[in-house]
Design a protein around this motif. Structure first.
Motif, PDB file in Angstrom:
ATOM      1  N   THR A  75       0.892  -1.089   0.041  1.00 25.73           N
ATOM      2  CA  THR A  75      -0.021  -0.111  -0.132  1.00 25.73           C
ATOM      3  C   THR A  75       0.801   1.369  -0.040  1.00 25.73           C
ATOM      4  O   THR A  75       2.097   1.164   0.230  1.00 25.73           O
ATOM      5  CB  THR A  75      -0.887   0.083   1.138  1.00 25.73           C
ATOM      6  OG1 THR A  75      -0.231  -0.064   2.504  1.00 25.73           O
ATOM      7  CG2 THR A  75      -1.978  -1.220   1.149  1.00 25.73           C
ATOM      8  N   SER A  76       0.036   2.348  -0.160  1.00 29.82           N
ATOM      9  CA  SER A  76       1.025   3.559  -0.113  1.00 29.82           C
ATOM     10  C   SER A  76       0.054   4.914   0.127  1.00 29.82           C
ATOM     11  O   SER A  76      -1.218   4.623  -0.186  1.00 29.82           O
ATOM     12  CB  SER A  76       1.661   3.860  -1.275  1.00 29.82           C
ATOM     13  OG  SER A  76       0.993   4.612  -2.548  1.00 29.82           O
ATOM     14  N   GLN A  77       0.336   5.874   0.644  1.00 29.90           N
ATOM     15  CA  GLN A  77      -0.167   7.128   0.836  1.00 29.90           C
ATOM     16  C   GLN A  77       0.505   8.102   0.512  1.00 29.90           C
ATOM     17  O   GLN A  77       1.824   8.223   0.574  1.00 29.90           O
ATOM     18  CB  GLN A  77      -0.792   7.362   2.421  1.00 29.90           C
ATOM     19  CG  GLN A  77      -1.858   6.518   2.648  1.00 29.90           C
ATOM     20  CD  GLN A  77      -2.480   6.410   4.036  1.00 29.90           C
ATOM     21  OE1 GLN A  77      -2.051   7.401   4.744  1.00 29.90           O
ATOM     22  NE2 GLN A  77      -3.676   5.938   4.304  1.00 29.90           N
ATOM     23  N   TRP A  78      -0.011   9.278  -0.162  1.00 27.44           N
ATOM     24  CA  TRP A  78       0.669  10.211  -0.912  1.00 27.44           C
ATOM     25  C   TRP A  78       0.401  11.425  -0.079  1.00 27.44           C
ATOM     26  O   TRP A  78      -0.925  11.742   0.167  1.00 27.44           O
ATOM     27  CB  TRP A  78       0.378  10.333  -2.383  1.00 27.44           C
ATOM     28  CG  TRP A  78       0.837   9.428  -3.157  1.00 27.44           C
ATOM     29  CD1 TRP A  78       0.857   8.125  -2.941  1.00 27.44           C
ATOM     30  CD2 TRP A  78       1.615   9.581  -4.392  1.00 27.44           C
ATOM     31  NE1 TRP A  78       1.334   7.161  -4.128  1.00 27.44           N
ATOM     32  CE2 TRP A  78       1.830   8.138  -4.811  1.00 27.44           C
ATOM     33  CE3 TRP A  78       1.952  10.435  -5.175  1.00 27.44           C
ATOM     34  CZ2 TRP A  78       2.672   7.899  -6.320  1.00 27.44           C
ATOM     35  CZ3 TRP A  78       2.633  10.278  -6.467  1.00 27.44           C
ATOM     36  CH2 TRP A  78       3.069   8.901  -6.911  1.00 27.44           C
TER      37      TRP A  78
ATOM     38  N   LEU B  99       0.346   2.922   8.340  1.00 28.50           N
ATOM     39  CA  LEU B  99       0.354   4.048   7.504  1.00 28.50           C
ATOM     40  C   LEU B  99      -0.304   5.376   8.242  1.00 28.50           C
ATOM     41  O   LEU B  99       0.467   6.443   8.118  1.00 28.50           O
ATOM     42  CB  LEU B  99      -0.444   3.980   6.424  1.00 28.50           C
ATOM     43  CG  LEU B  99      -0.104   2.828   5.529  1.00 28.50           C
ATOM     44  CD1 LEU B  99      -1.317   2.617   4.411  1.00 28.50           C
ATOM     45  CD2 LEU B  99       0.864   3.362   4.666  1.00 28.50           C
TER      46      LEU B  99
ATOM     47  N   GLY C  13      -2.714   6.029  -2.279  1.00 27.87           N
ATOM     48  CA  GLY C  13      -2.033   5.830  -3.461  1.00 27.87           C
ATOM     49  C   GLY C  13      -2.973   5.330  -4.517  1.00 27.87           C
ATOM     50  O   GLY C  13      -2.657   5.330  -5.771  1.00 27.87           O
TER      51      GLY C  13
ATOM     52  N   GLY D 148      -0.189  -2.102  -4.555  1.00 21.52           N
ATOM     53  CA  GLY D 148       0.897  -1.127  -4.197  1.00 21.52           C
ATOM     54  C   GLY D 148       2.157  -0.651  -4.834  1.00 21.52           C
ATOM     55  O   GLY D 148       2.807   0.306  -5.110  1.00 21.52           O
TER      56      GLY D 148
ATOM     57  N   ASP E  40       4.099   3.240  -6.263  1.00 26.41           N
ATOM     58  CA  ASP E  40       5.541   3.174  -5.480  1.00 26.41           C
ATOM     59  C   ASP E  40       6.274   4.221  -6.064  1.00 26.41           C
ATOM     60  O   ASP E  40       6.082   5.077  -6.785  1.00 26.41           O
ATOM     61  CB  ASP E  40       6.073   1.816  -5.084  1.00 26.41           C
ATOM     62  CG  ASP E  40       6.153   1.273  -6.333  1.00 26.41           C
ATOM     63  OD1 ASP E  40       6.103   1.675  -7.560  1.00 26.41           O
ATOM     64  OD2 ASP E  40       6.830  -0.089  -6.184  1.00 26.41           O
TER      65      ASP E  40
ATOM     66  N   VAL F 176       5.850  10.428  -0.229  1.00 20.56           N
ATOM     67  CA  VAL F 176       4.939   9.077  -0.098  1.00 20.56           C
ATOM     68  C   VAL F 176       5.311   8.191   0.810  1.00 20.56           C
ATOM     69  O   VAL F 176       6.567   7.827   0.842  1.00 20.56           O
ATOM     70  CB  VAL F 176       5.086   8.656  -1.823  1.00 20.56           C
ATOM     71  CG1 VAL F 176       4.454   7.200  -1.883  1.00 20.56           C
ATOM     72  CG2 VAL F 176       4.638   9.554  -2.670  1.00 20.56           C
TER      73      VAL F 176
ATOM     74  N   CYS G 253       5.359   4.181   1.477  1.00 23.84           N
ATOM     75  CA  CYS G 253       5.057   2.922   0.702  1.00 23.84           C
ATOM     76  C   CYS G 253       5.152   1.745   1.777  1.00 23.84           C
ATOM     77  O   CYS G 253       6.229   1.691   2.498  1.00 23.84           O
ATOM     78  CB  CYS G 253       6.126   2.755  -0.381  1.00 23.84           C
ATOM     79  SG  CYS G 253       6.078   3.619  -1.744  1.00 23.84           S
TER      80      CYS G 253
ATOM     81  N   GLU H 126       5.159  -2.341   2.454  1.00 31.81           N
ATOM     82  CA  GLU H 126       5.365  -3.656   1.443  1.00 31.81           C
ATOM     83  C   GLU H 126       4.549  -4.561   1.979  1.00 31.81           C
ATOM     84  O   GLU H 126       4.180  -4.661   3.350  1.00 31.81           O
ATOM     85  CB  GLU H 126       6.800  -4.064   1.433  1.00 31.81           C
ATOM     86  CG  GLU H 126       7.012  -5.214   0.434  1.00 31.81           C
ATOM     87  CD  GLU H 126       6.353  -4.938  -1.090  1.00 31.81           C
ATOM     88  OE1 GLU H 126       5.171  -5.529  -1.158  1.00 31.81           O
ATOM     89  OE2 GLU H 126       6.898  -4.191  -1.719  1.00 31.81           O
TER      90      GLU H 126
ATOM     91  N   TYR I 147       8.899  -0.674   5.263  1.00 28.15           N
ATOM     92  CA  TYR I 147       8.124   0.617   4.660  1.00 28.15           C
ATOM     93  C   TYR I 147       9.375   1.422   4.214  1.00 28.15           C
ATOM     94  O   TYR I 147      10.451   1.266   4.474  1.00 28.15           O
ATOM     95  CB  TYR I 147       7.517   1.504   5.935  1.00 28.15           C
ATOM     96  CG  TYR I 147       8.491   1.896   6.704  1.00 28.15           C
ATOM     97  CD1 TYR I 147       8.972   3.213   6.855  1.00 28.15           C
ATOM     98  CD2 TYR I 147       8.914   1.298   8.121  1.00 28.15           C
ATOM     99  CE1 TYR I 147       9.782   3.832   7.525  1.00 28.15           C
ATOM    100  CE2 TYR I 147       9.635   1.730   8.998  1.00 28.15           C
ATOM    101  CZ  TYR I 147      10.251   3.137   8.814  1.00 28.15           C
ATOM    102  OH  TYR I 147      11.075   3.786   9.651  1.00 28.15           O
TER     103      TYR I 147
END
Length: 600
Positions: free
Chosen positions: A411-414, A470, A490, A505, A509, A529, A531, A533, A544
């Motif tokens: 996953t990711s968050q921006w 996150l 993301g 994700g 990335d 960002v 990320c 894993e 991360y």
């Protein structure tokens, strides 16, 4: 839940907007637990209409182009092997056009409601090669005429195979006659299937997003089986189905899956009982960890997905086989009825047909018909690849790893800095047919409601185990000042930039960040960002990375799964506090805060 508008927020939006980041997640998470996504009821009706169109159109085309007869005589021809072959082709065409997984409002895609072909037929849009430094002629992040031509070539071959009348495939003398057809059954031309496989491989080397959108882990092995003699096809297709089920079941042997079940059932549109939904959690509203009911449902589903497929493949058939068929039909009907946010609905319908076709009608085909060479190929594509994907999740997408519903996803968050409107900079700098999701939602419901709906997405993520991590890592990425940034999923960035998102994700990335930076030129600190894993099956921690669009890698480390599973979505009210082990750059400091300690 209204028919044409989303459910009303459980909090005054003026007051809610003045809260801090984690405080804004609290009512959104509780709202999800009781009401799910809260999308308008019309959205579910729209998906149902889409499924009807998909099913009727597919079967009508197959019946009309295979010398089988129309829909009126489907009872006479649905068991023909060419029907199963063409269904695979139809699914690939539907998915790679962008009409299937990752489409429409449940994936936050509104204006337009699909991506896919709207992106991949357009020069200048973003593409992501999987190995640009290793595979010649694949470097770069811009879609060229060659990429468009490859995509059109795939579509062309798919259409050709879909309308092909079938070619006789003579069964060798002495071979067992296992199919209820004449000795020369109509089958798709092998040359056309091989051409499709070659074009998809070339397309995948140029752009992994379009390739994964075709759901290659499901349909490509099935088409490989279709290249072998007809007497071995049925058992080959059965084996692929078995691998899909066992791969998915194996990936659920973790601490994550009960979180997935509680969140997914909370979103079931036909379940309007708030009490039943609250009982999925340990202590609604203050403890939103999965409770006994969610854990029981998770374990029961895993047992079913292990045992019934083994009975279908190795069992004696008869009454036991019939019970197993019915059990797996109920299993996939239930998944479909929950409308999971990635909306793999067409795939579930295909699995329902496949269960009846392969294990109902052809359930007595002996295993002795399995071609040794085909078995060896499928052991590589459908066994070895998922095993490697679970051991090395950073190297292989969760799709070929067959971790569909397990909750163990990258996953990711921006984080877009509010000052200077970094999100608007992305919107203006990247060529794409869709505006940023916040802009799409603002056109429909106004800015304030749009922000709340995006926080419903963040709450969805927060209610999974990895969402807890996150929520702590964004504080590290923002140097403790999250309020200076817009936090975006993301998944949503991938949807508007890549044209497709489906819970992977790896699509949003470093590769996507590089492509975005090439176009937008963010200054240091404008876009960061986080990320996270997937968890390798052999360890109880996840890796991360914190990245800056301009400065690259800021920090990397690991997080323990146990720490993620023990906290609330909003981190128990402790702003950003989350234990990490820093292993890479940034071990000295991020800003003026030490990062080797547990706190943020």
């Amino acid at each position: 839940m209204a028919f044409m508008s989303p459910a009303d927020p459980p909090v005054d939006l003026d007051e809610w907007s003045r809260r801090t980041h984690l405080e804004r997640i609290i009512p959104a998470a509780r709202d999800w637990a009781e009401n799910g996504s809260g999308v308008p009821s019309a959205v579910y009706l729209l998906y149902i209409v889409k499924l009807v169109v998909f099913s009727v159109a597919g079967l009508a085309i197959i019946g009309a182009t295979s010398d089988l007869g129309g829909l009126g005589s489907i009872g006479e021809w649905w068991t023909e092997p060419i029907v199963f072959q063409k269904l695979c082709v139809w699914l690939i065409l539907w998915e790679i056009l962008g009409l299937g997984c990752g489409s429409m409002p449940l994936t936050f895609r509104f204006i337009p409601p699909i991506g896919g072909a709207l992106y991949w037929l357009r020069r200048g849009t973003v593409r992501q090669p999987p190995w640009p430094d290793r595979v010649p002629l694949t470097a770069g992040t811009t879609r060229t005429p060659l990429d468009v031509a490859l995509y059109i070539g795939v579509l062309g071959v798919l259409v050709y195979l879909l309308v092909a009348g079938g070619s006789g495939s003579v069964i060798p003398d002495g071979a067992p006659t296992l199919l209820p057809v004449e000795p020369s059954p109509d089958l798709l031309p092998v040359g056309g299937i091989l051409a499709l496989l070659a074009l998809l491989a070339a397309l995948g080397l140029r752009d992994k997003v379009a390739f994964l959108a075709a759901r290659p882990e499901v349909y490509l092995p099935l088409l490989i089986v279709a290249c072998f003699p007809p007497e071995t096809m049925i058992v080959g297709w059965q084996f692929v189905f078995l691998c899909i089920w066992l791969g998915a079941a194996s990936s659920k042997l973790n601490r994550h899956f009960p979180f997935v079940v509680s969140v997914m059932i909370s979103n079931t549109p036909w379940n309007r009982s708030r009490r039943m939904k609250r009982d999925l959690y340990k202590g609604f509203p203050d403890d939103l960890r999965p409770g006994r009911n969610a854990a029981f449902a998770a374990h029961l589903g895993t047992v079913i997905e292990f045992t019934l497929p083994l009975i279908l493949f190795f069992g004696p058939g008869g009454l036991i086989g019939t019970v197993a068929v019915i059990g797996m039909l109920i299993f996939h009907v239930h998944i479909t009825s929950t409308f999971p946010l990635a909306v793999p609905l067409e795939w579930n319908l295909f699995m329902l047909f496949g269960i009846v076709f392969l294990f109902g009608h052809y359930g007595d085909v002996p295993l002795s018909t399995f071609d040794p060479l085909l078995l060896a190929i499928l052991l590589c594509t459908s066994v070895a690849l998922p095993v490697l994907g679970n051991l090395m999740p950073d190297k292989i997408s969760f799709l070929p790893s067959m971790r569909y519903y397990a909750g163990n996803w990258a996953t990711s968050q921006w984080l877009f800095r509010r000052e200077g409107d970094a999100e608007g900079k992305l919107d203006a700098g990247v060529k794409k047919p869709a505006a940023a999701v916040i802009e799409q939602l603002s056109r429909l419901y106004g800015r304030q409601m749009a922000e709340y709906l995006l926080y419903k997405g963040l709450a969805f993520r927060s209610m999974h185990h990895h969402g807890r991590a996150l929520n702590g890592l964004v504080f590290r990425a923002a140097d403790g000042d999250v309020e200076s940034f817009h936090v975006r999923e993301g998944e949503l960035v991938s949807g508007i930039v890549n044209g497709w998102n489906f819970g992977d994700g790896h699509l949003h990335d470093e590769g996507l960040l590089q492509a975005v930076q090439e176009r937008c030129g963010f200054a240091p600190g404008e876009l960061r960002v986080v990320c996270l894993e997937s968890q390798p099956v052999q360890v109880q921690r996840q890796r991360y990375r914190i990245l800056d669009a301009a400065d690259g890698l800021i920090e990397e480390g690991t997080i323990e799964v146990a720490d993620m599973c023990s906290r609330q979505p909003w981190l128990d009210g402790r702003d950003g506090e989350f234990p990490v082990t820093v292993t890479g750059p940034g071990a000295v400091a991020v800003g003026d805060r030490p990062v080797t300690a547990a706190g943020a």
